[in-house]
Design a protein around this motif. Structure first.
Motif, PDB file in Angstrom:
ATOM      1  N   GLN A   1       2.546   1.736  -3.401  1.00  0.00           N
ATOM      2  CA  GLN A   1       1.611   2.223  -4.419  1.00  0.00           C
ATOM      3  C   GLN A   1       1.397   3.726  -4.245  1.00  0.00           C
ATOM      4  O   GLN A   1       1.422   4.477  -5.218  1.00  0.00           O
ATOM      5  CB  GLN A   1       0.273   1.490  -4.316  1.00  0.00           C
ATOM      6  N   THR A   2       1.197   4.154  -3.012  1.00  0.00           N
ATOM      7  CA  THR A   2       0.994   5.572  -2.725  1.00  0.00           C
ATOM      8  C   THR A   2       2.229   6.374  -3.092  1.00  0.00           C
ATOM      9  O   THR A   2       2.133   7.419  -3.742  1.00  0.00           O
ATOM     10  CB  THR A   2       0.649   5.772  -1.236  1.00  0.00           C
TER      11      THR A   2
ATOM     12  N   SER B   1       2.587   6.522  -6.943  1.00  0.00           N
ATOM     13  CA  SER B   1       1.534   7.365  -7.521  1.00  0.00           C
ATOM     14  C   SER B   1       1.835   8.837  -7.266  1.00  0.00           C
ATOM     15  O   SER B   1       1.701   9.668  -8.163  1.00  0.00           O
ATOM     16  CB  SER B   1       0.175   7.015  -6.916  1.00  0.00           C
ATOM     17  N   ASN B   2       2.240   9.148  -6.042  1.00  0.00           N
ATOM     18  CA  ASN B   2       2.583  10.533  -5.716  1.00  0.00           C
ATOM     19  C   ASN B   2       3.796  11.006  -6.497  1.00  0.00           C
ATOM     20  O   ASN B   2       3.860  12.164  -6.929  1.00  0.00           O
ATOM     21  CB  ASN B   2       2.831  10.694  -4.210  1.00  0.00           C
TER      22      ASN B   2
ATOM     23  N   SER C   1       0.819  -1.210   0.000  1.00  0.00           N
ATOM     24  CA  SER C   1       0.000   0.000   0.000  1.00  0.00           C
ATOM     25  C   SER C   1       0.857   1.266   0.000  1.00  0.00           C
ATOM     26  O   SER C   1       0.621   2.194  -0.776  1.00  0.00           O
ATOM     27  CB  SER C   1      -0.927  -0.006   1.206  1.00  0.00           C
ATOM     28  N   SER C   2       1.884   1.296   0.855  1.00  0.00           N
ATOM     29  CA  SER C   2       2.717   2.495   0.930  1.00  0.00           C
ATOM     30  C   SER C   2       3.524   2.683  -0.346  1.00  0.00           C
ATOM     31  O   SER C   2       3.734   3.806  -0.782  1.00  0.00           O
ATOM     32  CB  SER C   2       3.630   2.459   2.160  1.00  0.00           C
TER      33      SER C   2
ATOM     34  N   SER D   1      -6.933  14.780  -8.593  1.00  0.00           N
ATOM     35  CA  SER D   1      -6.025  14.284  -7.564  1.00  0.00           C
ATOM     36  C   SER D   1      -5.484  15.411  -6.703  1.00  0.00           C
ATOM     37  O   SER D   1      -4.611  15.181  -5.888  1.00  0.00           O
ATOM     38  CB  SER D   1      -4.824  13.590  -8.205  1.00  0.00           C
TER      39      SER D   1
END
Length: 181
Positions: free
Chosen positions: A62-63, A66-67, A59-60, A96
């Motif tokens: 992916q974040t 993406s960021n 999860s981290s 976003s």
């Protein structure tokens, strides 16, 4: 034969993004191997806490990626305000980010780019977001209440009101109707 300056700018941006995505895909591949090992184990040799940590890392990452891609696109827009690629990328990230950030990036675009098809779409999206932002006044409309009498949203000015939009063909919406009466 070579492409236009716009094509070269687009290729350059996406080459950078592809490098980031390749790195992410490598990390995600490692995650998948570890996740498969967990799922194939008898779970006693692979603690449940480790599975939780794996999911947290996924999860981290992916974040983070993406960021990172988002920031690469923002930097591109800031550095290329006269590129036709910039409003196209702005349209891609418009939801976003905050309305203020969107307007700031849009305001960097040159007049020529603002008049382009993508520039005009950006302007239109910003106008829509202004009208639908939290705290914005909702456009007045009129409908009929459950007794068939006309009712206007403006009749409730200054009061809190819940607007519940539903689809008459959608079963979950239909099941909530009795609770609204």
């Amino acid at each position: 034969m070579s492409g236009s300056e716009t094509q070269k700018q687009n290729d350059s941006l996406y080459k950078e993004i592809q490098t980031i995505e390749t790195e992410y895909n490598g990390l995600y591949g490692e995650y998948q191997k570890l996740n498969l090992a967990f799922n194939n184990s008898n779970n006693s040799s692979f603690p449940i806490a480790a599975k939780g940590k794996l999911d947290e890392i996924k999860s981290s990452n992916q974040t983070f990626f993406s960021n990172f891609i988002y920031l690469v696109k923002v930097r591109f827009i800031e550095q290329h305000p006269d590129s036709y690629v910039s409003p196209t990328e702005l349209l891609g990230i418009i939801n976003s980010q905050s309305l203020i950030a969107t307007e700031q990036l849009y305001n960097l675009l040159t007049p020529r780019i603002k008049k382009s098809r993508a520039g005009l779409l950006c302007s239109s999206e910003i106008a829509i977001r202004k009208k639908t932002s939290p705290g914005a006044t909702v456009s007045n409309f009129e409908t009929k209440d459950i007794d068939g009498r006309p009712v206007s949203l403006s009749q409730f000015r200054g009061k809190y009101i819940l607007l519940d939009f539903w689809a008459s063909w959608f079963v979950p919406c239909l099941t909530t109707i009795p609770h609204l009466k």
